[in-house]
Scaffold this motif. Structure first.
Motif, PDB file in Angstrom:
ATOM      1  N   ALA A 134       6.023   5.774 -16.117  1.00 50.77           N
ATOM      2  CA  ALA A 134       5.588   5.741 -14.724  1.00 50.77           C
ATOM      3  C   ALA A 134       4.250   6.437 -14.493  1.00 50.77           C
ATOM      4  O   ALA A 134       3.402   5.929 -13.772  1.00 50.77           O
ATOM      5  CB  ALA A 134       6.663   6.367 -13.848  1.00 50.77           C
ATOM      6  N   HIS A 138       0.229   5.317   0.697  1.00 53.15           N
ATOM      7  CA  HIS A 138      -0.819   6.263   1.130  1.00 53.15           C
ATOM      8  C   HIS A 138      -0.178   7.433   1.854  1.00 53.15           C
ATOM      9  O   HIS A 138       1.033   7.629   1.797  1.00 53.15           O
ATOM     10  CB  HIS A 138      -1.843   5.528   2.017  1.00 53.15           C
ATOM     11  N   ALA A 166      -6.703   2.500  -2.635  1.00 55.43           N
ATOM     12  CA  ALA A 166      -6.771   1.952  -1.277  1.00 55.43           C
ATOM     13  C   ALA A 166      -8.022   2.502  -0.607  1.00 55.43           C
ATOM     14  O   ALA A 166      -8.268   3.709  -0.652  1.00 55.43           O
ATOM     15  CB  ALA A 166      -5.530   2.343  -0.495  1.00 55.43           C
ATOM     16  N   MET A 218       0.835  -1.207   0.000  1.00 53.31           N
ATOM     17  CA  MET A 218       0.000   0.000   0.000  1.00 53.31           C
ATOM     18  C   MET A 218       0.871   1.258   0.000  1.00 53.31           C
ATOM     19  O   MET A 218       1.870   1.317   0.703  1.00 53.31           O
ATOM     20  CB  MET A 218      -0.893  -0.008   1.253  1.00 53.31           C
ATOM     21  N   ALA A 263       3.160   6.932  -9.259  1.00 53.25           N
ATOM     22  CA  ALA A 263       1.825   6.435  -9.608  1.00 53.25           C
ATOM     23  C   ALA A 263       0.777   6.973  -8.633  1.00 53.25           C
ATOM     24  O   ALA A 263      -0.344   7.300  -9.013  1.00 53.25           O
ATOM     25  CB  ALA A 263       1.824   4.906  -9.607  1.00 53.25           C
ATOM     26  N   GLU A 269       4.090   5.079   3.628  1.00 54.76           N
ATOM     27  CA  GLU A 269       3.264   6.253   3.916  1.00 54.76           C
ATOM     28  C   GLU A 269       4.104   7.493   3.625  1.00 54.76           C
ATOM     29  O   GLU A 269       5.287   7.536   3.960  1.00 54.76           O
ATOM     30  CB  GLU A 269       2.842   6.243   5.396  1.00 54.76           C
ATOM     31  N   PRO A 281      -4.189   7.167  -2.956  1.00 52.92           N
ATOM     32  CA  PRO A 281      -3.649   6.008  -2.229  1.00 52.92           C
ATOM     33  C   PRO A 281      -3.914   4.736  -3.036  1.00 52.92           C
ATOM     34  O   PRO A 281      -5.006   4.567  -3.585  1.00 52.92           O
ATOM     35  CB  PRO A 281      -4.451   5.994  -0.915  1.00 52.92           C
ATOM     36  N   LEU A 282      -2.901   3.871  -3.120  1.00 55.52           N
ATOM     37  CA  LEU A 282      -2.998   2.703  -3.997  1.00 55.52           C
ATOM     38  C   LEU A 282      -2.640   1.419  -3.263  1.00 55.52           C
ATOM     39  O   LEU A 282      -1.857   1.442  -2.309  1.00 55.52           O
ATOM     40  CB  LEU A 282      -2.055   2.866  -5.196  1.00 55.52           C
ATOM     41  N   VAL A 283      -3.208   0.325  -3.730  1.00 57.97           N
ATOM     42  CA  VAL A 283      -2.858  -1.006  -3.237  1.00 57.97           C
ATOM     43  C   VAL A 283      -2.407  -1.854  -4.420  1.00 57.97           C
ATOM     44  O   VAL A 283      -3.056  -1.851  -5.472  1.00 57.97           O
ATOM     45  CB  VAL A 283      -4.065  -1.695  -2.559  1.00 57.97           C
ATOM     46  N   PHE A 284      -1.290  -2.550  -4.249  1.00 61.52           N
ATOM     47  CA  PHE A 284      -0.755  -3.418  -5.292  1.00 61.52           C
ATOM     48  C   PHE A 284      -0.693  -4.856  -4.795  1.00 61.52           C
ATOM     49  O   PHE A 284      -0.369  -5.102  -3.634  1.00 61.52           O
ATOM     50  CB  PHE A 284       0.666  -2.989  -5.686  1.00 61.52           C
ATOM     51  N   GLY A 291      -2.343  -1.509  -9.876  1.00 65.28           N
ATOM     52  CA  GLY A 291      -2.788  -1.144  -8.543  1.00 65.28           C
ATOM     53  C   GLY A 291      -4.229  -0.674  -8.572  1.00 65.28           C
ATOM     54  O   GLY A 291      -4.809  -0.464  -9.647  1.00 65.28           O
ATOM     55  N   ARG A 292      -4.823  -0.531  -7.407  1.00 68.10           N
ATOM     56  CA  ARG A 292      -6.203  -0.037  -7.310  1.00 68.10           C
ATOM     57  C   ARG A 292      -6.261   0.930  -6.133  1.00 68.10           C
ATOM     58  O   ARG A 292      -5.382   0.916  -5.275  1.00 68.10           O
ATOM     59  CB  ARG A 292      -7.163  -1.205  -7.098  1.00 68.10           C
TER      60      ARG A 292
END
Lengths: 425, 223
Positions: B24, A127, B33, A125, A195, A267, A133-136, B30-31
């Motif tokens: 980049a 954030h 959060a 993550m 990103a 973070e 904020p992104l999750v991979f 990713g998605r």
């Protein structure tokens, strides 16, 4: 940064003959005359491995070293810590050569034991002070553009920390073995930060692991955007569990504690987080009772790995003094070796790649007449930094700082070839 | 078309099929959060108090929790059992032969105690304590270090006002200034010193593993 540049041109093979033994030393390494010798049974008798068939190709689906190398293993110093889950094991530097540390021999430092993580359930993550904020997933990470391979050393800030008050441990595995050097495969951390879009006020990042210590360190954004990697492979294969499988942070040249293993979160913030590992630990207590913080960079350092207490000399005559040097500030440009405790120095030859922030191998070919040696090495990097003596370090820092002991190491090699960890005036 | 020109054309078509090279800022991986996900992981607490959860706890509540959850390793009064960390005492030892680096003698920030207890303690049962319990344990640790009185109740509100004694004694890395002498492009190569004497032997202490003998109590630790 260019890692494809070849290492320094190797000097002509050179033998260093000890002063004062030009005549006498000549006899030391002489082979016995043919007439006196008896035939070698290992030549004249048929050994079983030449007669009978050996094991098939897939006897060891994942290969292991020869049983004759069984002593080349990581070792612990049990009195150092209260529990094995929050402790350290040491790389057997004395038995290794070249610059790459084999994965199974890379020293291990845990704070909450080795996390065993199913990569399918691992998330990463980004954030904090970011636009999105992104999750991979691990799959996402391996699809990221910009994948790269880089060789870096990872040295614990406490490497040689037991030696501040004097020579204590007999063996470079213990005095210098909190280091390893491997090639990482990963993606620049910058790619993930870009990103997510770092907000202008973002100045620091906090990296966090998924282990039972939820290890955290604050890292300046500038470093995070410069050369940090999010890595999933070492030496061509997946990270070993003890090195953070499935994902770790690579923070080139900076203290190992910052290379968060089992990396799950970054973070972004506007100031550091004052975490345990950057306040109560990994700060350097000086003689005046005050402490330096944010001493991230590992200064230039070197050690002779052979001969050393665990790797004695076995014969007079030609021998190879071998060692490693590294600098968190840049590339090792020169290593000098002394055989007389620092009176006179000779420049060793750097052999193999000399890469920035990577372990570099040096050799000095000597002709040993059996005299006692006081062996030291002194590293220099491309910023002009010269590895200091332990006395020079203590003069600035006292003896209480635990961390960042990059002083020059001395081995006393006795006339029987055995070596001991000593300090000299 | 030459052979090499043809293979270039083939390569070009191949790239087109992948809609060009990714950069980049064009990452589609990713998605987003979710707020609940960030909340679940974002437990860090900063020295200025940012990140503190709602809650409070008293010294006396903390004492009971500490005895049940922490004292087995850290001792009843934070004095440490065996090689486990000492948490209290040690004031005035930082310049001594054996500095005792505790919360009261060394740690700069109260927030670190909260953050660390919440994130990683009790050892082996991390993140099982509720915020009120963490406030209480931190209050007890502050009491053991003479930072707060016996009747103190620590809360999100009064937390930033509690300062630790050694806070002013930390400063940023200054090696490039104070250790400038180590940047010495011309180190001595010949006749660098008249005589060399051995000043320290590891064999005297003999604390190396597998050395086969019991030695003196070794100095130093990995922290």
């Amino acid at each position: 940064m260019n890692q494809t540049k070849p290492g320094r041109r190797v000097d002509r093979r050179r033998f260093l003959t000890l002063a004062g033994l030009a005549g006498a030393g000549a006899a030391a390494g002489v082979r016995p005359a043919a007439a006196e010798a008896t035939p070698d049974p290992d030549i004249v008798n048929l050994p079983p491995w030449t007669q009978a068939l050996g094991a098939g190709v897939n006897n060891h689906p994942y290969g292991t070293p020869s049983p004759f190398e069984k002593d080349v293993v990581r070792r612990e110093v049990t009195w150092l810590t209260a529990s094995s889950e929050s402790s350290v094991s040491f790389t057997p530097l004395y038995a290794l050569d070249g610059i790459i540390t084999p994965n199974g021999l890379c020293f291990v430092r845990h704070h909450g034991g080795e996390a065993e993580i199913d990569p399918a359930r691992h998330r990463f993550m980004i954030h904090g002070m970011v636009d999105k904020p992104l999750v991979f997933t691990m799959e996402d990470i391996k699809r990221m553009p910009g994948r790269t391979n880089r060789v870096y050393f990872l040295e614990c800030a406490a490497n040689s920390g037991m030696e501040w008050r004097g020579a204590q441990l007999n063996g470079c595995q213990y005095t210098h073995g909190m280091i390893h050097n491997v090639v990482y495969t990963g993606v620049p951390l910058r790619a993930f930060l870009e990103a997510a879009g770092v907000k202008p006020k973002g100045k620091w990042v906090l990296a966090e692991g998924a282990d039972a210590s939820a290890m955290t360190r604050s890292i300046p954004l500038e470093k995070a955007m410069d050369d940090c990697l999010v890595a999933w492979a070492m030496n061509g294969e997946a990270l070993r569990p003890e090195q953070g499988y499935p994902l770790r942070l690579v923070v080139p040249g900076w203290e190992g504690n910052m290379w968060i293993k089992w990396l799950r979160r970054i973070e972004v913030g506007d100031q550091p987080w004052g975490q345990r590992e950057e306040t109560s630990k990994y700060t350097d207590l000086l003689a005046d009772g005050r402490s330096r913080r944010f001493t991230f960079i590992m200064d230039a350092k070197s050690v002779v790995t052979s001969p050393s207490p665990q790797a004695p000399l076995h014969a007079k005559g030609p021998n190879v003094v071998s060692g490693v040097a590294w600098s968190g500030r840049g590339t090792i440009t020169r290593v000098d070796v002394t055989l007389d405790g620092g009176k006179n120095w000779t420049t060793a030859r750097i052999e193999g790649p000399a890469l920035p922030r990577a372990m570099t191998r040096f050799y000095l070919d000597v002709d040993w007449n059996g005299e006692e040696l006081l062996l030291q090495s002194r590293a220099m990097d491309d910023t002009g930094y010269v590895q200091p003596t332990k006395a020079e370090l203590r003069a600035v820092r006292g003896v209480n700082s635990i961390y960042h002991n990059n002083g020059i190491q001395t081995w006393l090699v006795r006339s029987n070839g055995e070596a001991e960890n000593v300090e000299v005036s | 078309m030459s052979r090499s020109a043809r293979s270039c054309a083939v390569a070009g078509a191949f790239l087109l099929a992948f809609t060009g090279l990714a950069s980049a800022d064009a990452v589609k991986l990713g998605r987003p959060a979710l707020p609940e996900e960030i909340k679940a992981w974002d437990i860090d607490v900063r020295p200025d108090g940012l990140g503190l959860p709602e809650g409070k706890g008293s010294v006396s509540q903390g004492e009971e929790l500490f005895q049940n959850n922490c004292a087995a390793c850290h001792g009843e009064f934070g004095e440490g059992v065996g090689r486990w960390p000492v948490l209290a005492g040690g004031q005035g030892t930082l310049k001594s032969e054996r500095p005792e680096k505790t919360i009261g003698s060394f740690w700069p920030d109260t927030s670190t105690v909260f953050d660390y207890v919440h994130r990683a303690m009790p050892f082996g049962a991390a993140q099982t304590l509720q915020p009120d319990e963490v406030y209480a344990i931190v209050a007890y640790l502050l009491y053991l270090n003479d930072v707060v009185a016996e009747d103190y109740v620590l809360s999100k509100e009064n937390f930033p006002k509690v300062a630790l004694p050694n806070q002013a004694n930390f400063y940023d890395d200054d090696r490039e200034i104070t250790e400038k002498a180590f940047w010495n492009a011309q180190p001595c190569m010949k006749d660098c010193k008249p005589k060399v004497e051995i000043t320290s032997h590891a064999a005297v202490l003999d604390v190396t593993p597998d050395a086969g003998k019991e030695g003196d109590k070794p100095a130093g630790a990995v922290e």
